[in-house]
Design an enzyme around this catalytic site. Sequence first.
Site, PDB file in Angstrom:
ATOM      1  N   HIS A  50       0.789  -1.227   0.000  1.00 54.11           N
ATOM      2  CA  HIS A  50       0.000   0.000   0.000  1.00 54.11           C
ATOM      3  C   HIS A  50       0.827   1.287   0.000  1.00 54.11           C
ATOM      4  CE1 HIS A  50      -3.874  -1.881   0.194  1.00 54.11           C
ATOM      5  NE2 HIS A  50      -3.567  -2.559   1.278  1.00 54.11           N
ATOM      6  N   GLU A 155      -7.997 -12.316   4.739  1.00 56.56           N
ATOM      7  CA  GLU A 155      -8.661 -11.018   4.609  1.00 56.56           C
ATOM      8  C   GLU A 155     -10.030 -11.103   3.946  1.00 56.56           C
ATOM      9  OE1 GLU A 155      -5.685  -7.639   4.079  1.00 56.56           O
ATOM     10  OE2 GLU A 155      -4.787  -9.205   2.826  1.00 56.56           O
ATOM     11  N   ASP A 181      -9.760  -5.296   5.964  1.00 53.98           N
ATOM     12  CA  ASP A 181     -10.254  -5.844   4.697  1.00 53.98           C
ATOM     13  C   ASP A 181     -11.280  -6.948   4.931  1.00 53.98           C
ATOM     14  OD1 ASP A 181      -8.909  -4.124   3.064  1.00 53.98           O
ATOM     15  OD2 ASP A 181      -7.269  -5.480   2.604  1.00 53.98           O
TER      16      ASP A 181
END
Length: 263
Positions: A50, A155, A181
Amino acid sequence: MSAAVPNHALRQLRAGKLAIGLGVRNARTVDIAQIAQTSGFDWLFIDCEHSSMDLDMAAQIACASLAVGVTPLVRVAGFEHWHASRILDNGAQGIVFPHVDSAQEAKRVADACRFPPVGKRSMGGGLQQTGFAAMPIGETARVVNEETLAVVMIESPQGVANCEEIAAVPGVDALLIGTNDLCFEMGIPGQFNDPRVAEAYRKVIAACRKHGKFPGMGGMYTPELLERHIAMGVQLILSGSDFSLLMQAGAARASLVRGFERK
């Protein structure tokens, strides 16, 4: 004959202790390794999924971490073997793979983390994890394999449903729930107190215990949520990031100084 640099976080886990991690999202200098060590963290979660961090910067931070006894784990952006091998060849002691939903995916990524005969990682030459010591290639593979940590992130509801099969995969060391998530995919974003979250943790922790793997958590950072899930049995703890801690401390400091302003 030299051995590999000890994987501090892995040894904490094997001893039944917590391994506490600091997320690295904004730091761009090797100082963060010493800062983490002085602050009491066991490992760095170097985020290459990310953040905008490039491979070279991640490698520099990983190497600095090795020198101070903080375990550098790198979250990669995908399942291709070179996502893992390039950073493992340049200082990382483990890989965190996001969005693992099946045993087939878990085997694929675990194989990328270790040399044969236990995996399919390619040998690229001298390694920071052995201090670049000259060693027989088979011995190098053996000692580095023993000090490598392969983490898969759970996730999604599919990942939770398949967690026992994932935990049974040889070469997978830990299952870390990415709670943010997971909640998004369950249709309950940010609702960490929802009973379905606790049930997901119970199921993943049970699978880890059954198959000798380490359960982990990320995405929940308030004291009560940390305490609750640690009491349930999670050991590999992503406890916050450089970004979140800087924002919290910065806001507190600005508020403190504003409080002294003359009215």
